[in-house]
Design a protein around this motif. Structure first.
Motif, short mmCIF file in Angstrom:
data_model
loop_
_atom_site.label_atom_id
_atom_site.label_comp_id
_atom_site.label_asym_id
_atom_site.label_seq_id
_atom_site.Cartn_x
_atom_site.Cartn_y
_atom_site.Cartn_z
N TYR A 3 0.81 -1.22 0.00
CA TYR A 3 0.00 0.00 0.00
C TYR A 3 0.85 1.28 0.00
CZ TYR A 3 -4.33 -2.70 0.65
OH TYR A 3 -5.39 -3.54 0.48
N PRO A 4 1.93 1.36 0.79
CA PRO A 4 2.79 2.56 0.69
C PRO A 4 3.38 2.74 -0.71
CG PRO A 4 3.22 1.43 2.75
CD PRO A 4 2.32 0.53 1.95
N ARG A 5 3.73 1.63 -1.37
CA ARG A 5 4.26 1.75 -2.73
C ARG A 5 3.16 2.22 -3.70
NH1 ARG A 5 7.59 -3.07 -1.27
NH2 ARG A 5 9.78 -2.40 -1.37
N VAL A 6 1.93 1.75 -3.47
CA VAL A 6 0.81 2.25 -4.26
C VAL A 6 0.68 3.76 -4.08
CG1 VAL A 6 -1.72 2.24 -4.46
CG2 VAL A 6 -0.47 0.08 -4.32
N SER A 7 0.81 4.22 -2.83
CA SER A 7 0.74 5.65 -2.55
C SER A 7 1.84 6.42 -3.29
CB SER A 7 0.86 5.91 -1.05
OG SER A 7 -0.27 5.44 -0.35
N LEU A 8 3.04 5.85 -3.31
CA LEU A 8 4.16 6.53 -3.97
C LEU A 8 3.93 6.63 -5.47
CD1 LEU A 8 6.96 7.80 -3.78
CD2 LEU A 8 7.95 5.50 -4.01
N TYR A 9 3.47 5.55 -6.10
CA TYR A 9 3.22 5.60 -7.54
C TYR A 9 2.11 6.60 -7.84
CZ TYR A 9 3.45 3.80 -12.30
OH TYR A 9 3.64 3.68 -13.67
N ALA A 10 1.08 6.61 -6.99
CA ALA A 10 -0.01 7.58 -7.16
C ALA A 10 0.51 9.01 -7.01
CB ALA A 10 -1.11 7.30 -6.15
N MET A 11 1.43 9.20 -6.06
CA MET A 11 2.01 10.53 -5.86
C MET A 11 2.74 11.00 -7.11
SD MET A 11 4.66 11.73 -2.88
CE MET A 11 5.33 13.41 -2.85
N MET A 12 3.48 10.10 -7.73
CA MET A 12 4.19 10.45 -8.97
C MET A 12 3.21 10.90 -10.05
SD MET A 12 6.16 7.97 -11.66
CE MET A 12 4.56 7.30 -12.14
N LEU A 13 2.11 10.13 -10.22
CA LEU A 13 1.15 10.46 -11.26
C LEU A 13 0.47 11.78 -10.98
CD1 LEU A 13 -0.41 6.93 -11.80
CD2 LEU A 13 1.09 8.15 -13.37
N ALA A 14 0.10 12.02 -9.72
CA ALA A 14 -0.57 13.27 -9.39
C ALA A 14 0.36 14.46 -9.56
CB ALA A 14 -1.10 13.23 -7.97
N SER A 15 1.63 14.28 -9.21
CA SER A 15 2.58 15.38 -9.39
C SER A 15 2.79 15.69 -10.86
CB SER A 15 3.93 15.03 -8.73
OG SER A 15 4.60 14.00 -9.43
N ALA A 16 2.47 14.72 -11.72
CA ALA A 16 2.52 14.97 -13.17
C ALA A 16 1.23 15.59 -13.67
CB ALA A 16 2.78 13.65 -13.90
N GLY A 17 0.10 15.21 -13.08
CA GLY A 17 -1.18 15.71 -13.56
C GLY A 17 -1.40 17.19 -13.28
N ILE A 18 -0.99 17.65 -12.09
CA ILE A 18 -1.23 19.04 -11.72
C ILE A 18 -0.54 20.02 -12.67
CG2 ILE A 18 -0.68 20.75 -9.95
CD1 ILE A 18 -3.21 19.16 -9.48
N PRO A 19 0.73 19.81 -13.04
CA PRO A 19 1.33 20.73 -14.01
C PRO A 19 0.59 20.78 -15.34
CG PRO A 19 3.03 19.43 -12.94
CD PRO A 19 1.72 18.84 -12.53
N LEU A 20 0.03 19.64 -15.76
CA LEU A 20 -0.66 19.60 -17.04
C LEU A 20 -1.98 20.35 -17.01
CD1 LEU A 20 0.01 15.87 -18.03
CD2 LEU A 20 1.09 17.91 -18.98
#
Length: 408
Positions: A3-20
């Protein structure tokens, strides 16, 4: 550690989505000299690519379940390469063509990662029970919100460190480095055995109740898409609080993150549908409040950011979890379904940009300029009034959902 790794991968995707979705309109207008109407048209045109691409990506993920590790690494690699290139662009001949090409690559990588992460809910959860799927959703969306906060504060933080007045090139490098680190640390979760389901069809989606949830998700995404697209403009040009924009954005997403455990526990007690019906009126009230704000109304807008952020936390946890529960109960392949879900969400964001940005431009609004009351009135209309109407429509739609308790 799954679950923490799921959170980390999700964090990466969200940090990419906000700039877009949040930083791109301002970057394109201020740094690249591209008109707001053109930016809106570009984002909508890319959505036409997603119309075919996102469901196709979902089909590929379901068709080759043994390739989830290469898919995950490909998504992270695309983000790691694309953001440094995007934010190193400068104004000049051919910049629009370059921007479109880079954005197509970035959105493709982003879609692949999102569809994989959400489509593998049943695989990543400890069990396939609805309660466990909601727990997984809480970890995933908590990571998403952490990524949003990171992406929201990074440009201002980099500017404060002295990046020659333009923090975006350093921001692109930071996003790229984070994507590479995430790819390395999350490799183990993509080695889990895949729990496959039945092939997808429109009748099977309808029978599972997933089509109704998909329609609600699109309608519910539109008001958030409008406020996300126009947030920086509203704070800096309507409220004249330019120095507070970064902090207010962080506050908004911070309250979204802090609300996630509350909404998760409440949904496990009273059910996701009833929890949505509690959260949605609060969001409507926040949109109404924003419509009455004027220059310098910092404290009032802080309260609105806190309330609307908390309601965003409910949307982020509940709707994808309800969709995943419906698919899992019906034994359907989830990645193809989340390919459609991904396209629907991005379509809402693109429609918001396509409709709002040209309207503002037509009314004479210019970011950072001395705008007249007509232009600022148009900004208030698109930032607060339109979202209020759309959220009210989503609330009415949610009332029609079955009243069964989704969590047993």
């Amino acid at each position: 550690m799954t679950y923490p790794r799921v959170s980390l991968y999700a964090m990466m995707l969200a940090s990419a989505g906000i700039p877009l979705y949040i930083h791109l309109p301002q970057f394109a207008a201020v740094e690249l000299g591209i008109g707001l109407g053109t930016v809106g048209a570009i984002l909508l045109a890319i959505r036409l690519v997603d119309l075919v691409q996102d469901p196709a990506i979902g089909w590929l993920v379901d068709r080759w379940p043994s390739a989830q590790l290469p898919f995950a690494m490909l998504a992270a690699g695309g983000l790691a390469l694309g953001f440094p290139v995007l934010f190193s662009l400068t104004a000049g001949p051919g910049v629009i063509v370059k921007l479109v090409a880079i954005l197509i690559g970035l959105f493709t990588a982003y879609s692949l990662g999102m569809i994989l992460l959400y489509g593998r809910s049943a695989t990543l959860a400890r069990t396939r029970e609805p309660g466990e799927l909601l727990t997984l959703a809480a970890f995933r969306e908590g990571g998403m919100l952490a990524g949003v906060i990171f992406a929201a504060i990074a440009p201002a933080a980099l500017a404060g460190l002295g990046t020659s007045g333009n923090p975006y090139p350093a921001f692109g490098l930071a996003l790229g480095g984070f994507a590479l680190l995430t790819a390395l640390l999350t490799r183990p979760i993509w080695a889990l055995p895949v729990l496959a389901g039945r092939p997808l069809s429109l009748p099977s989606l309808a029978d599972a109740g997933a089509l109704r949830l998909l329609a609600l998700a699109v309608l519910n995404s539109l008001p958030v898409a409008l406020t996300s697209t126009l947030f920086l403009f509203f704070v800096e040009d309507r409220l004249q609080l330019a120095g507070y924009a970064g902090g207010l954005l962080v506050l908004f997403f911070l309250f979204a993150g802090l609300s996630v455990p509350f909404w998760t526990r409440l949904s496990q007690r009273v059910g996701p549908r009833q929890t949505l019906l509690i959260a949605m009126p609060l969001a409507i009230a926040s949109f109404v409040g924003a419509a009455f704000l004027g220059p310098g109304d910092l404290l009032a807008f802080v309260l609105i950011c806190a309330i609307s952020g908390a309601t965003l936390g409910a949307d982020m946890v509940l709707l994808p979890a309800m969709f995943s529960i419906a698919l899992t109960r019906a034994g359907l392949n989830a990645s193809t379904a989340f390919g459609i879900w991904s396209f629907a969400g991005k379509l809402a964001l693109a429609l918001a940009a396509f409709l709002a940005l040209p309207l503002l431009e037509q009314q004479g609004f210019q970011p950072g300029a001395d705008n007249d009351p007509r232009a600022l009135g148009a900004l208030t209309l698109t930032y607060a009034i339109f979202p209020c109407v759309l959220k009210s429509a989503a609330f009415a739609f949610a009332l029609t959902l079955p009243q069964e308790r989704l969590v047993r």
